[in-house]
Design a protein around this motif. Structure first.
Motif, PDB file in Angstrom:
ATOM      1  N   ALA A  89       1.497  -2.630  -6.698  1.00  0.00           N
ATOM      2  CA  ALA A  89       2.869  -3.385  -5.476  1.00  0.00           C
ATOM      3  C   ALA A  89       2.561  -4.448  -5.975  1.00  0.00           C
ATOM      4  O   ALA A  89       4.196  -5.124  -5.817  1.00  0.00           O
ATOM      5  CB  ALA A  89       2.297  -3.394  -4.139  1.00  0.00           C
ATOM      6  N   ASN A  90       1.712  -5.269  -7.139  1.00  0.00           N
ATOM      7  CA  ASN A  90       1.361  -6.509  -7.190  1.00  0.00           C
ATOM      8  C   ASN A  90       2.352  -6.811  -8.796  1.00  0.00           C
ATOM      9  O   ASN A  90       2.999  -7.456  -8.726  1.00  0.00           O
ATOM     10  CB  ASN A  90       0.776  -7.011  -7.254  1.00  0.00           C
ATOM     11  CG  ASN A  90      -0.537  -7.378  -6.330  1.00  0.00           C
ATOM     12  OD1 ASN A  90      -2.062  -7.260  -6.598  1.00  0.00           O
ATOM     13  ND2 ASN A  90      -0.510  -7.614  -5.200  1.00  0.00           N
ATOM     14  N   GLN A  91       3.081  -5.914  -9.129  1.00  0.00           N
ATOM     15  CA  GLN A  91       4.274  -5.686 -10.087  1.00  0.00           C
ATOM     16  C   GLN A  91       5.267  -5.283  -9.797  1.00  0.00           C
ATOM     17  O   GLN A  91       6.176  -5.478 -10.863  1.00  0.00           O
ATOM     18  CB  GLN A  91       3.520  -4.647 -11.091  1.00  0.00           C
ATOM     19  CG  GLN A  91       2.391  -4.918 -12.195  1.00  0.00           C
ATOM     20  CD  GLN A  91       1.750  -3.403 -12.643  1.00  0.00           C
ATOM     21  OE1 GLN A  91       0.640  -3.104 -12.076  1.00  0.00           O
ATOM     22  NE2 GLN A  91       2.419  -4.328 -13.535  1.00  0.00           N
ATOM     23  N   ASN A  92       5.279  -4.591  -8.402  1.00  0.00           N
ATOM     24  CA  ASN A  92       6.630  -4.407  -7.966  1.00  0.00           C
ATOM     25  C   ASN A  92       7.361  -5.342  -7.072  1.00  0.00           C
ATOM     26  O   ASN A  92       6.907  -5.636  -5.143  1.00  0.00           O
ATOM     27  CB  ASN A  92       6.673  -3.233  -7.328  1.00  0.00           C
ATOM     28  CG  ASN A  92       7.928  -2.018  -6.648  1.00  0.00           C
ATOM     29  OD1 ASN A  92       8.861  -3.044  -7.061  1.00  0.00           O
ATOM     30  ND2 ASN A  92       7.345  -1.707  -5.366  1.00  0.00           N
ATOM     31  N   PRO A  93       8.322  -6.126  -7.615  1.00  0.00           N
ATOM     32  CA  PRO A  93       9.156  -7.132  -6.208  1.00  0.00           C
ATOM     33  C   PRO A  93       9.575  -6.130  -5.230  1.00  0.00           C
ATOM     34  O   PRO A  93       9.853  -7.573  -4.136  1.00  0.00           O
ATOM     35  CB  PRO A  93       9.949  -7.532  -7.823  1.00  0.00           C
ATOM     36  CG  PRO A  93       9.457  -7.238  -8.984  1.00  0.00           C
ATOM     37  CD  PRO A  93       9.046  -6.477  -8.429  1.00  0.00           C
ATOM     38  N   ALA A  94       9.899  -5.517  -4.558  1.00  0.00           N
ATOM     39  CA  ALA A  94      10.543  -5.061  -4.314  1.00  0.00           C
ATOM     40  C   ALA A  94       9.786  -4.209  -3.202  1.00  0.00           C
ATOM     41  O   ALA A  94       9.489  -4.083  -1.847  1.00  0.00           O
ATOM     42  CB  ALA A  94      11.280  -3.472  -4.053  1.00  0.00           C
TER      43      ALA A  94
ATOM     44  N   ARG B 235       0.309 -10.200  -2.664  1.00  0.00           N
ATOM     45  CA  ARG B 235      -1.045  -9.789  -2.047  1.00  0.00           C
ATOM     46  C   ARG B 235      -1.996 -10.115  -2.206  1.00  0.00           C
ATOM     47  O   ARG B 235      -1.524  -8.512  -2.225  1.00  0.00           O
ATOM     48  CB  ARG B 235       0.196  -9.412  -0.394  1.00  0.00           C
ATOM     49  CG  ARG B 235       0.223 -10.682   0.548  1.00  0.00           C
ATOM     50  CD  ARG B 235       1.000 -10.025   1.495  1.00  0.00           C
ATOM     51  NE  ARG B 235       0.317  -9.870   2.244  1.00  0.00           N
ATOM     52  CZ  ARG B 235      -0.121  -9.414   4.102  1.00  0.00           C
ATOM     53  NH1 ARG B 235       1.220  -9.827   4.565  1.00  0.00           N
ATOM     54  NH2 ARG B 235      -0.904 -10.332   4.520  1.00  0.00           N
ATOM     55  N   PRO B 236      -2.884 -10.255  -3.324  1.00  0.00           N
ATOM     56  CA  PRO B 236      -3.850  -9.012  -3.913  1.00  0.00           C
ATOM     57  C   PRO B 236      -4.569  -9.160  -3.217  1.00  0.00           C
ATOM     58  O   PRO B 236      -4.975  -9.146  -1.489  1.00  0.00           O
ATOM     59  CB  PRO B 236      -4.696 -10.559  -4.849  1.00  0.00           C
ATOM     60  CG  PRO B 236      -2.964 -11.366  -5.449  1.00  0.00           C
ATOM     61  CD  PRO B 236      -2.401 -11.605  -4.037  1.00  0.00           C
ATOM     62  N   LEU B 237      -5.582  -7.211  -2.654  1.00  0.00           N
ATOM     63  CA  LEU B 237      -6.618  -7.462  -2.510  1.00  0.00           C
ATOM     64  C   LEU B 237      -8.226  -8.024  -3.339  1.00  0.00           C
ATOM     65  O   LEU B 237      -7.564  -6.804  -4.712  1.00  0.00           O
ATOM     66  CB  LEU B 237      -6.643  -6.056  -2.038  1.00  0.00           C
ATOM     67  CG  LEU B 237      -7.375  -4.957  -1.360  1.00  0.00           C
ATOM     68  CD1 LEU B 237      -7.587  -5.623   0.442  1.00  0.00           C
ATOM     69  CD2 LEU B 237      -7.270  -3.239  -1.294  1.00  0.00           C
ATOM     70  N   THR B 238      -8.949  -7.898  -2.455  1.00  0.00           N
ATOM     71  CA  THR B 238     -10.268  -7.846  -2.890  1.00  0.00           C
ATOM     72  C   THR B 238     -11.247  -7.023  -2.312  1.00  0.00           C
ATOM     73  O   THR B 238     -10.681  -6.363  -1.201  1.00  0.00           O
ATOM     74  CB  THR B 238     -10.190  -9.343  -3.065  1.00  0.00           C
ATOM     75  OG1 THR B 238     -10.645  -9.860  -1.991  1.00  0.00           O
ATOM     76  CG2 THR B 238      -9.821 -10.716  -3.694  1.00  0.00           C
ATOM     77  N   ARG B 239     -12.593  -6.734  -3.278  1.00  0.00           N
ATOM     78  CA  ARG B 239     -13.584  -5.599  -2.253  1.00  0.00           C
ATOM     79  C   ARG B 239     -13.870  -6.592  -1.057  1.00  0.00           C
ATOM     80  O   ARG B 239     -13.918  -5.747   0.122  1.00  0.00           O
ATOM     81  CB  ARG B 239     -14.255  -5.311  -3.546  1.00  0.00           C
ATOM     82  CG  ARG B 239     -15.410  -5.139  -2.807  1.00  0.00           C
ATOM     83  CD  ARG B 239     -16.999  -3.969  -3.918  1.00  0.00           C
ATOM     84  NE  ARG B 239     -17.709  -3.723  -3.183  1.00  0.00           N
ATOM     85  CZ  ARG B 239     -18.607  -3.817  -2.165  1.00  0.00           C
ATOM     86  NH1 ARG B 239     -18.584  -4.500  -1.914  1.00  0.00           N
ATOM     87  NH2 ARG B 239     -19.552  -2.535  -1.941  1.00  0.00           N
ATOM     88  N   GLU B 240     -14.054  -8.265  -0.746  1.00  0.00           N
ATOM     89  CA  GLU B 240     -14.633  -8.905   0.040  1.00  0.00           C
ATOM     90  C   GLU B 240     -13.219  -8.349   1.021  1.00  0.00           C
ATOM     91  O   GLU B 240     -13.973  -8.107   2.399  1.00  0.00           O
ATOM     92  CB  GLU B 240     -14.848 -10.255  -0.065  1.00  0.00           C
ATOM     93  CG  GLU B 240     -15.372 -10.905   0.670  1.00  0.00           C
ATOM     94  CD  GLU B 240     -15.605 -12.109   0.381  1.00  0.00           C
ATOM     95  OE1 GLU B 240     -15.833 -13.087   1.653  1.00  0.00           O
ATOM     96  OE2 GLU B 240     -15.200 -12.998  -0.595  1.00  0.00           O
ATOM     97  N   MET B 241     -12.719  -8.728   1.047  1.00  0.00           N
ATOM     98  CA  MET B 241     -11.479  -8.198   1.982  1.00  0.00           C
ATOM     99  C   MET B 241     -11.141  -7.115   2.641  1.00  0.00           C
ATOM    100  O   MET B 241     -11.083  -6.544   3.587  1.00  0.00           O
ATOM    101  CB  MET B 241     -10.008  -8.751   0.843  1.00  0.00           C
ATOM    102  CG  MET B 241      -9.640 -10.561   1.018  1.00  0.00           C
ATOM    103  SD  MET B 241      -7.986 -10.342  -0.439  1.00  0.00           S
ATOM    104  CE  MET B 241      -6.559  -9.885   0.717  1.00  0.00           C
ATOM    105  N   TYR B 242     -11.457  -6.383   1.779  1.00  0.00           N
ATOM    106  CA  TYR B 242     -11.255  -4.483   1.819  1.00  0.00           C
ATOM    107  C   TYR B 242     -12.623  -4.392   3.225  1.00  0.00           C
ATOM    108  O   TYR B 242     -12.346  -3.723   4.111  1.00  0.00           O
ATOM    109  CB  TYR B 242     -11.470  -3.993   1.002  1.00  0.00           C
ATOM    110  CG  TYR B 242     -11.277  -2.163   1.397  1.00  0.00           C
ATOM    111  CD1 TYR B 242     -10.577  -1.365   2.145  1.00  0.00           C
ATOM    112  CD2 TYR B 242     -12.763  -1.989   1.125  1.00  0.00           C
ATOM    113  CE1 TYR B 242     -10.753  -0.092   2.306  1.00  0.00           C
ATOM    114  CE2 TYR B 242     -12.972  -0.272   1.722  1.00  0.00           C
ATOM    115  CZ  TYR B 242     -11.452   0.221   2.030  1.00  0.00           C
ATOM    116  OH  TYR B 242     -12.178   1.867   2.722  1.00  0.00           O
ATOM    117  N   MET B 243     -14.102  -5.163   2.966  1.00  0.00           N
ATOM    118  CA  MET B 243     -15.455  -4.434   3.763  1.00  0.00           C
ATOM    119  C   MET B 243     -15.171  -5.177   4.265  1.00  0.00           C
ATOM    120  O   MET B 243     -15.773  -4.886   5.364  1.00  0.00           O
ATOM    121  CB  MET B 243     -16.239  -5.104   2.411  1.00  0.00           C
ATOM    122  CG  MET B 243     -16.091  -4.046   1.448  1.00  0.00           C
ATOM    123  SD  MET B 243     -16.382  -2.159   2.507  1.00  0.00           S
ATOM    124  CE  MET B 243     -16.491  -1.108   0.480  1.00  0.00           C
ATOM    125  N   THR B 244     -14.598  -6.485   4.620  1.00  0.00           N
ATOM    126  CA  THR B 244     -14.786  -6.943   6.040  1.00  0.00           C
ATOM    127  C   THR B 244     -13.110  -7.040   6.777  1.00  0.00           C
ATOM    128  O   THR B 244     -13.335  -7.645   7.912  1.00  0.00           O
ATOM    129  CB  THR B 244     -14.949  -8.940   5.933  1.00  0.00           C
ATOM    130  OG1 THR B 244     -13.285  -9.160   4.806  1.00  0.00           O
ATOM    131  CG2 THR B 244     -16.223  -8.453   4.897  1.00  0.00           C
TER     132      THR B 244
END
Length: 386
Positions: free
Chosen positions: A179-184, A190-199
């Motif tokens: 999705a980070n490569q797809n302007p649509a 909005r990148p996703l990190t492991r910390e974001m996911y786990m918390t």
């Protein structure tokens, strides 16, 4: 290419795709969005609306073929169908059109889905309107939403086969990276990190915020014609090589209580017929668009469609296997988790883009693409080739 006796092999092709923009709140009605997507798909194919004589969509689609046909200026319709079970019906819409065209019932078919879920109500917590069989036995006791049911499947899978939240994260990350490569895509920037996911907050443990698909307004459509006619259309044809639907014996909703193995879902039934009707197998698939309303569905589908053995779907996600350059790149527009959730129709259009060579996350030399519909509900699948 032509149809072989008793099969749909390469008898029909997708020649046009169209979509509206995706957003949380769009001002247009669902009907207006549906018309925009259909007209865009016809323009992409170089066909006039008056040439359309077939329609296929979902039973949940609120814009019916009568209203759509009038609004876009279609001709006399000789085939129209609707497929049930929400996201399980996405691929079947194309399959129905391909069958109608292969058997001479129609010549130009349009499949579409329009939703305003990003603007609409959240119906799942109202048990008064959600008590149809089999939900009458579960929703009063806490399984209010699809995520609650898939949460139970996910917990069973973790317990039985050792899957972890890190495996589900790998699914979410692969979709977000694309999705980070797809302007649509809604999650383009909005990148996703492991910390974001786990918390992240729980939605239905063990599934957190990032294990769930987006709530989206938007519409998509595609145009299907015969293989012969496809050669004269504007775009490079993408052939429907094989198609299948799947409803297992004694199936009972997303949690599948009545079967001996609830983790063997509708994907297994669809897959048997899909590969039976194809000249190809899982080892020949270059890229896959796998239905991702929830991350936990991906390992189950990987097993069901034969990419790995029973109980090996979680481990399959390790080591970047789902990324570009990995064993099986998936959901290359971002999928339902990170591009848009329109009952899986964006997986079909992205499959077409991959085989045209126009994806924003193009798999080099992609010649075959598997597209799947919802796992856990009566489902469908397409094997596309160029």
């Amino acid at each position: 290419m032509g149809a072989r006796s008793g099969t749909l092999k390469d008898a029909a092709a997708i020649v046009g795709i169209g979509q509206t923009r995706f957003a949380k709140h769009l001002p247009e009605t669902e009907k207006a969005l549906a018309c925009r997507a259909v007209l865009a798909a016809l323009a992409d194919a170089g066909l006039h609306p008056s040439q359309v004589d077939a329609f296929a969509s979902y039973t949940m689609e609120e814009t019916d073929e009568v209203e759509l046909a009038k609004a876009v200026g279609a001709g006399d319709a000789t085939f129209f169908s609707r497929v049930g079970y929400g996201g399980g019906g996405s691929c079947a819409t194309v399959a129905h059109l391909a069958a109608a065209i292969a058997t001479g019932q129609a010549s130009v078919g349009v499949a579409w889905r329009s939703r305003k879920r990003g603007s609409g109500p959240r119906p799942w917590t109202d048990t008064r309107t959600q008590l149809a069989v089999p939900a009458q036995w579960t929703r009063p006791y806490g399984l209010l939403r699809p995520v609650d049911e898939i949460g139970m499947l996910a917990r069973r899978y973790m317990h039985q086969y050792g899957a972890t939240r890190d495996h589900f994260f790998q699914v979410a990350l692969a979709c977000r990276n694309r999705a980070n490569q797809n302007p649509a895509a809604l999650m383009y920037d909005r990148p996703l990190t492991r910390e974001m996911y786990m918390t992240a907050r729980w939605i239905s443990e063990p599934l957190c915020l990032y294990d769930n698909c987006l709530e989206t307004d938007g519409a998509l459509a595609c145009v299907v014609v015969s293989a012969e006619r496809a050669r004269d259309c504007r775009q490079r044809p993408v052939y429907v090589h094989s198609a299948a639907q799947g409803l297992p014996a004694q199936h009972h909703g997303m949690v599948n209580y009545w079967t001996e193995d609830p983790l063997t879902g509708p994907a297994w039934t669809a897959a048997r017929n899909l590969w039976k009707g194809a000249d190809l197998g899982p080892e020949d698939v270059d890229v896959a668009q796998i239905y991702d309303a929830f991350t936990a569905l991906i390992p189950l589908s990987l097993e069901g469609y034969g990419f790995c053995g029973r109980g090996e779907g979680a481990a399959f996600t390790e080591g970047g296997a789902l990324e570009i350059g990995g064993l099986l790149p998936i959901n290359t527009s971002g999928g339902g988790l990170s591009e848009a959730y329109v009952h899986g129709f964006n997986l079909i259009t992205e499959g077409v883009r991959q085989l045209r060579g126009t994806s924003t996350a193009q798999v080099h030399g992609a010649a075959t693409c598997l597209v799947t519909a919802g796992e856990g509900v009566p489902t469908s699948a397409l094997l596309l080739r160029n």
